[in-house]
Scaffold this motif. Structure first.
Motif, PDB file in Angstrom:
ATOM      1  N   LEU A   1       0.854  -1.168   0.000  1.00 42.45           N
ATOM      2  CA  LEU A   1       0.000   0.000   0.000  1.00 42.45           C
ATOM      3  C   LEU A   1       0.895   1.224   0.000  1.00 42.45           C
ATOM      4  CD1 LEU A   1      -3.034   0.703   0.168  1.00 42.45           C
ATOM      5  CD2 LEU A   1      -2.741   0.841   2.613  1.00 42.45           C
ATOM      6  N   HIS A   2       0.732   2.092  -0.993  1.00 39.66           N
ATOM      7  CA  HIS A   2       1.626   3.225  -1.169  1.00 39.66           C
ATOM      8  C   HIS A   2       1.023   4.552  -0.710  1.00 39.66           C
ATOM      9  CE1 HIS A   2       4.604   0.946  -3.430  1.00 39.66           C
ATOM     10  NE2 HIS A   2       3.590   0.317  -3.973  1.00 39.66           N
ATOM     11  N   ASP A   3      -0.286   4.692  -0.696  1.00 35.43           N
ATOM     12  CA  ASP A   3      -0.943   5.943  -0.324  1.00 35.43           C
ATOM     13  C   ASP A   3      -0.709   6.232   1.157  1.00 35.43           C
ATOM     14  OD1 ASP A   3      -3.093   7.572   0.839  1.00 35.43           O
ATOM     15  OD2 ASP A   3      -3.958   7.542  -1.181  1.00 35.43           O
ATOM     16  N   ASP A   4      -0.031   7.350   1.459  1.00 40.52           N
ATOM     17  CA  ASP A   4       0.343   7.666   2.843  1.00 40.52           C
ATOM     18  C   ASP A   4      -0.852   7.835   3.766  1.00 40.52           C
ATOM     19  OD1 ASP A   4       3.041   7.525   2.365  1.00 40.52           O
ATOM     20  OD2 ASP A   4       3.257   9.665   1.951  1.00 40.52           O
ATOM     21  N   LEU A   5      -1.921   8.473   3.279  1.00 35.05           N
ATOM     22  CA  LEU A   5      -3.104   8.683   4.114  1.00 35.05           C
ATOM     23  C   LEU A   5      -3.781   7.357   4.453  1.00 35.05           C
ATOM     24  CD1 LEU A   5      -4.935  10.739   5.493  1.00 35.05           C
ATOM     25  CD2 LEU A   5      -6.219  10.915   3.353  1.00 35.05           C
ATOM     26  N   ALA A   6      -3.979   6.514   3.441  1.00 31.50           N
ATOM     27  CA  ALA A   6      -4.602   5.204   3.670  1.00 31.50           C
ATOM     28  C   ALA A   6      -3.706   4.348   4.556  1.00 31.50           C
ATOM     29  CB  ALA A   6      -4.875   4.507   2.341  1.00 31.50           C
ATOM     30  N   ARG A   7      -2.422   4.412   4.305  1.00 29.12           N
ATOM     31  CA  ARG A   7      -1.462   3.643   5.111  1.00 29.12           C
ATOM     32  C   ARG A   7      -1.542   4.060   6.571  1.00 29.12           C
ATOM     33  NH1 ARG A   7       5.056   3.408   4.067  1.00 29.12           N
ATOM     34  NH2 ARG A   7       5.590   2.824   6.177  1.00 29.12           N
ATOM     35  N   GLY A   8      -1.544   5.349   6.833  1.00 28.09           N
ATOM     36  CA  GLY A   8      -1.633   5.845   8.203  1.00 28.09           C
ATOM     37  C   GLY A   8      -2.903   5.393   8.895  1.00 28.09           C
ATOM     38  N   HIS A   9      -4.013   5.415   8.170  1.00 26.98           N
ATOM     39  CA  HIS A   9      -5.297   4.985   8.735  1.00 26.98           C
ATOM     40  C   HIS A   9      -5.264   3.494   9.081  1.00 26.98           C
ATOM     41  CE1 HIS A   9      -9.551   4.630   9.463  1.00 26.98           C
ATOM     42  NE2 HIS A   9      -9.606   3.663   8.571  1.00 26.98           N
ATOM     43  N   LEU A  10      -4.746   2.672   8.171  1.00 27.81           N
ATOM     44  CA  LEU A  10      -4.669   1.229   8.430  1.00 27.81           C
ATOM     45  C   LEU A  10      -3.792   0.934   9.644  1.00 27.81           C
ATOM     46  CD1 LEU A  10      -4.280  -0.279   4.853  1.00 27.81           C
ATOM     47  CD2 LEU A  10      -6.254  -0.439   6.341  1.00 27.81           C
ATOM     48  N   VAL A  11      -2.641   1.574   9.697  1.00 29.66           N
ATOM     49  CA  VAL A  11      -1.715   1.338  10.812  1.00 29.66           C
ATOM     50  C   VAL A  11      -2.355   1.737  12.136  1.00 29.66           C
ATOM     51  CG1 VAL A  11       0.491   2.038  11.830  1.00 29.66           C
ATOM     52  CG2 VAL A  11       0.357   1.505   9.385  1.00 29.66           C
ATOM     53  N   SER A  12      -2.965   2.918  12.180  1.00 32.20           N
ATOM     54  CA  SER A  12      -3.556   3.370  13.452  1.00 32.20           C
ATOM     55  C   SER A  12      -4.745   2.509  13.856  1.00 32.20           C
ATOM     56  CB  SER A  12      -3.947   4.846  13.382  1.00 32.20           C
ATOM     57  OG  SER A  12      -5.004   5.047  12.481  1.00 32.20           O
ATOM     58  N   THR A  13      -5.524   2.044  12.890  1.00 34.51           N
ATOM     59  CA  THR A  13      -6.666   1.175  13.200  1.00 34.51           C
ATOM     60  C   THR A  13      -6.192  -0.149  13.787  1.00 34.51           C
ATOM     61  OG1 THR A  13      -7.985   2.200  11.451  1.00 34.51           O
ATOM     62  CG2 THR A  13      -8.713   0.046  12.236  1.00 34.51           C
ATOM     63  N   LEU A  14      -5.174  -0.756  13.178  1.00 31.00           N
ATOM     64  CA  LEU A  14      -4.636  -2.014  13.699  1.00 31.00           C
ATOM     65  C   LEU A  14      -4.024  -1.822  15.083  1.00 31.00           C
ATOM     66  CD1 LEU A  14      -3.094  -3.495  10.452  1.00 31.00           C
ATOM     67  CD2 LEU A  14      -4.817  -4.606  11.890  1.00 31.00           C
ATOM     68  N   LYS A  15      -3.334  -0.719  15.299  1.00 32.24           N
ATOM     69  CA  LYS A  15      -2.710  -0.473  16.602  1.00 32.24           C
ATOM     70  C   LYS A  15      -3.743  -0.221  17.693  1.00 32.24           C
ATOM     71  CE  LYS A  15       1.843   0.702  15.031  1.00 32.24           C
ATOM     72  NZ  LYS A  15       2.978   1.597  15.042  1.00 32.24           N
ATOM     73  N   LYS A  16      -4.971   0.137  17.291  1.00 32.27           N
ATOM     74  CA  LYS A  16      -6.077   0.279  18.246  1.00 32.27           C
ATOM     75  C   LYS A  16      -6.749  -1.065  18.515  1.00 32.27           C
ATOM     76  CE  LYS A  16      -7.162   5.010  16.919  1.00 32.27           C
ATOM     77  NZ  LYS A  16      -8.090   5.855  16.141  1.00 32.27           N
ATOM     78  N   GLY A  17      -6.252  -2.119  17.876  1.00 30.21           N
ATOM     79  CA  GLY A  17      -6.800  -3.449  18.104  1.00 30.21           C
ATOM     80  C   GLY A  17      -7.988  -3.801  17.231  1.00 30.21           C
ATOM     81  N   LYS A  18      -8.186  -3.065  16.146  1.00 29.23           N
ATOM     82  CA  LYS A  18      -9.323  -3.327  15.254  1.00 29.23           C
ATOM     83  C   LYS A  18      -8.826  -3.889  13.927  1.00 29.23           C
ATOM     84  CE  LYS A  18     -11.953   0.422  17.269  1.00 29.23           C
ATOM     85  NZ  LYS A  18     -12.550   1.729  17.052  1.00 29.23           N
ATOM     86  N   PRO A  19      -9.606  -4.803  13.319  1.00 31.27           N
ATOM     87  CA  PRO A  19      -9.205  -5.377  12.025  1.00 31.27           C
ATOM     88  C   PRO A  19      -9.408  -4.370  10.885  1.00 31.27           C
ATOM     89  CG  PRO A  19     -11.332  -6.240  12.700  1.00 31.27           C
ATOM     90  CD  PRO A  19     -10.840  -5.388  13.829  1.00 31.27           C
TER      91      PRO A  19
END
Length: 142
Positions: A1-19
């Motif tokens: 995944l190359h899009d920085d905004l989408a990447r940031g959202h995915l990373v933060s969502t996973l780090k919050k414990g959500k799939p």
């Protein structure tokens, strides 16, 4: 995944414990995960050799198979590739792929634990296996 905004959202969502779910790009995981498949990733709780992991590196997020796991981190490789990725510390391993969807259907073979471990163990032989797999695929389609 190359899009920085989408990447940031995915990373933060996973780090919050959500799939999370997203569409993969590229053919490095063929024949098991195809370009355009949707992967569902669960936050990391456990990971074994043969699992498919979501790993963050400096440039992108990688969905690759674990070929080795130890106390310091993991080594991954694309199923289609003959070269392993650089080692990743556990802090860069974001999650485990739980499900793969292609054309609305779940692709079970992509994440079979037995098949995953076997494919990881066969890593050094992959360049020789691909021509055989392609031939078998063509025979099955005939």
């Amino acid at each position: 995944l190359h899009d920085d905004l989408a990447r940031g959202h995915l990373v933060s969502t996973l780090k919050k414990g959500k799939p999370v779910s997203f569409r993969v790009r590229g053919g490095s995981m063929e024949p098991w995960i195809h370009d355009g498949d949707i992967v569902e990733v669960e936050p990391l709780t456990a990971l074994e050799k043969g699992d498919v992991a979501l790993v963050e590196d400096a440039r992108l997020l990688r969905v690759h198979r674990v070929i080795d796991a130890g106390p310091d981190g993991v080594r991954t490789a694309g199923d289609r590739l003959s070269k392993a990725d650089p080692p990743a510390p556990w802090s860069r391993v974001l999650g485990r792929v739980k499900r793969v969807r292609r054309n609305g259907r779940i692709v079970r073979a992509a994440l079979s634990p037995t098949l995953g471990r076997l494919w990881a163990a066969l890593f050094p032989l992959r360049p020789r296996l691909f021509p055989i797999l392609r031939s078998l695929k063509h025979l099955a389609q005939a």
